[in-house]
Scaffold this motif. Structure first.
Motif, short mmCIF file in Angstrom:
data_model
loop_
_atom_site.label_atom_id
_atom_site.label_comp_id
_atom_site.label_asym_id
_atom_site.label_seq_id
_atom_site.Cartn_x
_atom_site.Cartn_y
_atom_site.Cartn_z
N LEU A 90 0.82 -1.22 0.00
CA LEU A 90 0.00 0.00 0.00
C LEU A 90 0.85 1.27 0.00
O LEU A 90 0.58 2.19 -0.79
CB LEU A 90 -0.93 0.01 1.22
CG LEU A 90 -2.18 -0.86 1.11
CD1 LEU A 90 -2.81 -1.03 2.48
CD2 LEU A 90 -3.19 -0.24 0.13
N MET A 91 1.84 1.34 0.89
CA MET A 91 2.63 2.58 0.94
C MET A 91 3.35 2.81 -0.39
O MET A 91 3.42 3.93 -0.88
CB MET A 91 3.64 2.54 2.10
CG MET A 91 3.02 2.52 3.49
SD MET A 91 1.87 3.88 3.85
CE MET A 91 2.98 5.30 3.78
N ALA A 446 -3.32 -18.40 -3.02
CA ALA A 446 -3.90 -17.10 -2.69
C ALA A 446 -3.44 -16.15 -3.78
O ALA A 446 -2.26 -16.12 -4.12
CB ALA A 446 -3.41 -16.64 -1.32
N LEU A 447 -4.36 -15.39 -4.35
CA LEU A 447 -4.00 -14.55 -5.50
C LEU A 447 -3.90 -13.08 -5.11
O LEU A 447 -4.63 -12.60 -4.24
CB LEU A 447 -5.02 -14.72 -6.62
CG LEU A 447 -5.17 -16.16 -7.16
CD1 LEU A 447 -6.16 -16.18 -8.32
CD2 LEU A 447 -3.82 -16.73 -7.60
N GLY A 448 -3.00 -12.41 -5.78
CA GLY A 448 -2.80 -10.98 -5.52
C GLY A 448 -2.20 -10.32 -6.74
O GLY A 448 -2.15 -10.91 -7.83
N SER A 449 -1.72 -9.09 -6.55
CA SER A 449 -1.20 -8.33 -7.68
C SER A 449 0.26 -7.92 -7.50
O SER A 449 0.94 -7.64 -8.47
CB SER A 449 -2.02 -7.06 -7.87
OG SER A 449 -1.79 -6.18 -6.77
N ASP A 450 0.71 -7.84 -6.23
CA ASP A 450 2.01 -7.23 -5.94
C ASP A 450 2.00 -5.75 -6.32
O ASP A 450 3.05 -5.19 -6.64
CB ASP A 450 3.14 -7.97 -6.67
CG ASP A 450 4.49 -7.81 -5.99
OD1 ASP A 450 4.56 -7.19 -4.92
OD2 ASP A 450 5.48 -8.29 -6.56
N PHE A 451 0.80 -5.10 -6.27
CA PHE A 451 0.83 -3.67 -6.62
C PHE A 451 1.78 -2.93 -5.70
O PHE A 451 1.93 -3.33 -4.56
CB PHE A 451 -0.59 -3.06 -6.62
CG PHE A 451 -1.27 -2.88 -5.27
CD1 PHE A 451 -0.82 -1.98 -4.30
CD2 PHE A 451 -2.44 -3.59 -4.99
CE1 PHE A 451 -1.49 -1.79 -3.10
CE2 PHE A 451 -3.12 -3.42 -3.79
CZ PHE A 451 -2.64 -2.51 -2.85
#
Ligand code: ZN
Length: 553
Positions: A90-91, A446-451
């Motif tokens: 997030l940061m 578990a899925l994510g984006s690594d944004f």
């Protein structure tokens, strides 16, 4: 008319508005509950605390059961459990939103044009920071140099992070600010300064970036709060109700706590401490996970780094890079120090989540976890491997034996597919981005984006999951297409399976009685629309604890 009706009811639900029974019902909806076989219900109700009290098909029975209920007409729209990004930053997203955006720049000239436009927003003398460049997208594909930037920016320091966060590109003014002479032949541990004739060219890989990072003026409290606020707004706008935030420092956790105290967290953050540092020490001292009373913030785990990334050839491989003989990548953390940190997490009851991209990096995690877990390997510990990107096929069953969770990012596959084969060759692709091989072995994903490495938008993750193609639909049929996920598997990966990976599976990730009323109202059915429409699927509104935290204008 229907949209107007929804908007009016939403307005009535904003803080301050009271309802007779305290119960709110969503009716005339197509609610995908997330239970087995994905049943569709039409009615959902929750109490004043945001806890689901009823899921069903009969709106009249709901009104009879709860006189005075406030009804929200969903206009026949599709509703899915709130989307959870299982690996993000997030940061970094917030600071990225405060830096020049170089994602998808098509050439060095394009980069400089974007920087020139962005510079107009900066005060005199301020560092010009940017992120998102990828030389693989440019003619020639060579790493850029300081000289490329110096003509346009002779005096202002310029420091630009590569798209994967594993390399930086500086101009000469930025390199002049470094504390030590960048010339010669010394190299930092775990990183590489690119040089020509003994002079730094301007590109710094992995830990080498620190020589410039350490002289960039630190953001003050106001800027850090601004960054978090922007990141949160971007996340809920795309339907996210939860983020597993990887690598959170103690000061960042305090900032998030201040936001939670002030009711300024519109989604749930599951923070993972930034390695063997002050945040992990604080968890160990407390002897338990950090939980904010609001349910919006918790720290139950710790993120470790083992190796670098594939794009910058930092991922640790068992054999040489196919496109750089003699080079096998970098270990960001020395294995003995990593093992000691994992052991510390285990003894403190903190869940480890280890970044491993190359097959050597992944094997180090497996060996380290096996040793640390010992007889406890068969228990419900949920130790995580972040990325698990290129894994020796023989190692995939070990994830299941050790009961590990593979935390993977579908958009990494579609971003990396143009050059991944060049890095590792055809044979090693068998264990690369191998979602279905992990599933077949019995490993939860578990899925994510690594944004902000990839977009914050989970619709792109759903799209990549089911197509393994770029936004133009190429390659036709998808890249390594036998590893595509079904729409149900993809949506579960961004909801219930992500919740499970952070020990939230009893409250989040499904729309069933007793769970939190975290959901997203969408402009279509993500399980049945043609995949090509997924990236444009409208997020109508995002709800957390039964309250709207985002509503489309
Ligand atoms: Zn990451």
């Amino acid at each position: 008319m229907r949209r107007l009706h929804l908007a009016l009811v939403l307005a009535a639900l904003l803080p301050g508005a009271a309802t007779a029974s305290g119960i709110t019902g969503l009716v005339n909806a197509r609610i995908h509950t997330g239970e087995a076989d994905w049943p569709v219900r039409t009615v959902l109700a929750w109490d004043a605390e945001g806890r689901i009290v009823h899921v069903g098909d009969d709106a009249r029975a709901l009104s009879d059961k709860y006189p005075g209920i406030t009804l929200v007409d969903a206009g026949g729209r599709d509703v899915v459990p709130g989307l959870i990004d299982a690996h993000a930053h997030l940061m970094n997203l917030g600071f990225a939103l405060l830096r020049a955006d170089l994602v998808d720049a098509t050439s060095k000239e394009d980069v400089i044009a974007r920087l020139k436009a962005f510079e107009k927003t900066l005060p005199e003398g301020a560092w010009l920071l940017g992120r998102g460049w990828d030389q693989n997208d440019w003619p020639g594909k060579d790493f850029p140099t300081a000289a490329d930037l110096d003509a346009a920016f002779p005096d202002r320091p310029v420091w630009l992070e590569r798209v994967d966060g594993h390399a930086g590109w500086a101009n000469s003014a930025a390199m002049r600010a470094a504390k030590r002479d960048l010339g010669g032949d010394w190299q930092p541990e775990g990183g590489r300064i690119l040089r020509e004739d003994g002079r730094a060219t301007g590109v710094f890989i992995d830990t080498a970036s620190a020589v410039i990072d350490e002289v960039v003026p630190a953001p003050d409290a106001a800027l850090r709060a601004e960054a978090l606020e922007r990141a949160l707004a971007a996340a809920v706008k795309h339907g996210l109700t939860g983020v597993h935030d990887m690598g959170v420092s103690l000061p960042d956790l305090r900032l998030m706590r201040d936001f939670a105290d002030a009711g300024r967290l519109p989604l749930r953050i599951r923070a993972y401490a930034d390695g063997d540092s002050a945040a992990l020490a604080a968890l160990c001292r407390a002897g338990r996970a950090y939980e904010h009373a609001s349910g919006r913030l918790a720290m139950r785990g710790v993120k470790f780094y083992v190796d670098g990334a594939l794009g910058s050839r930092g991922a640790a491989l068992l054999e040489d890079y196919s496109d750089e003989p003699g080079h096998r990548g970098l270990l960001v953390t020395e294995p003995a120090a990593y093992a000691a940190a994992v052991e510390k997490a285990r003894s403190c009851g903190v869940q480890p989540a280890s970044h491993a991209i190359g097959d050597r990096g992944n094997r180090i995690v497996l060996d380290t976890y096996a040793k640390a877990l010992g007889d406890a390997a068969g228990t419900d510990h949920r130790w995580r491997v972040e990325h698990a990107q290129v894994v020796a096929p023989a190692d995939i069953p070990r994830f299941a034996t050790l009961k590990l969770i593979a935390s993977m990012q579908p958009t990494h596959a579609t971003s990396d597919m143009p050059w991944a084969e060049a890095r590792v060759g055809k044979a090693r692709l068998e264990g690369a981005y191998a979602w279905q091989r992990f599933r077949a072995a019995g490993v939860p994903l578990a899925l994510g984006s690594d944004f902000p490495v990839e977009s914050v938008d989970p619709r792109l993750g759903l799209y990549s999951s089911v197509t393994r193609a770029d936004l133009a639909g190429m390659p036709a049929g998808g890249w390594l297409p036998d590893q595509k996920l079904t729409p149900q598997q993809a949506l579960a990966g961004f909801t219930a399976d992500a919740a499970h990976a952070a020990f939230d599976e009893k409250a989040l990730g499904k729309l069933v009685a007793g769970y939190r009323a975290d959901f997203v109202i969408l402009g279509g059915d993500p399980l049945t629309i043609p995949p090509a429409q997924l990236p444009k699927l409208e997020v109508i509104s995002t709800w957390v604890d039964g309250k709207p935290v985002y509503e489309r204008k």
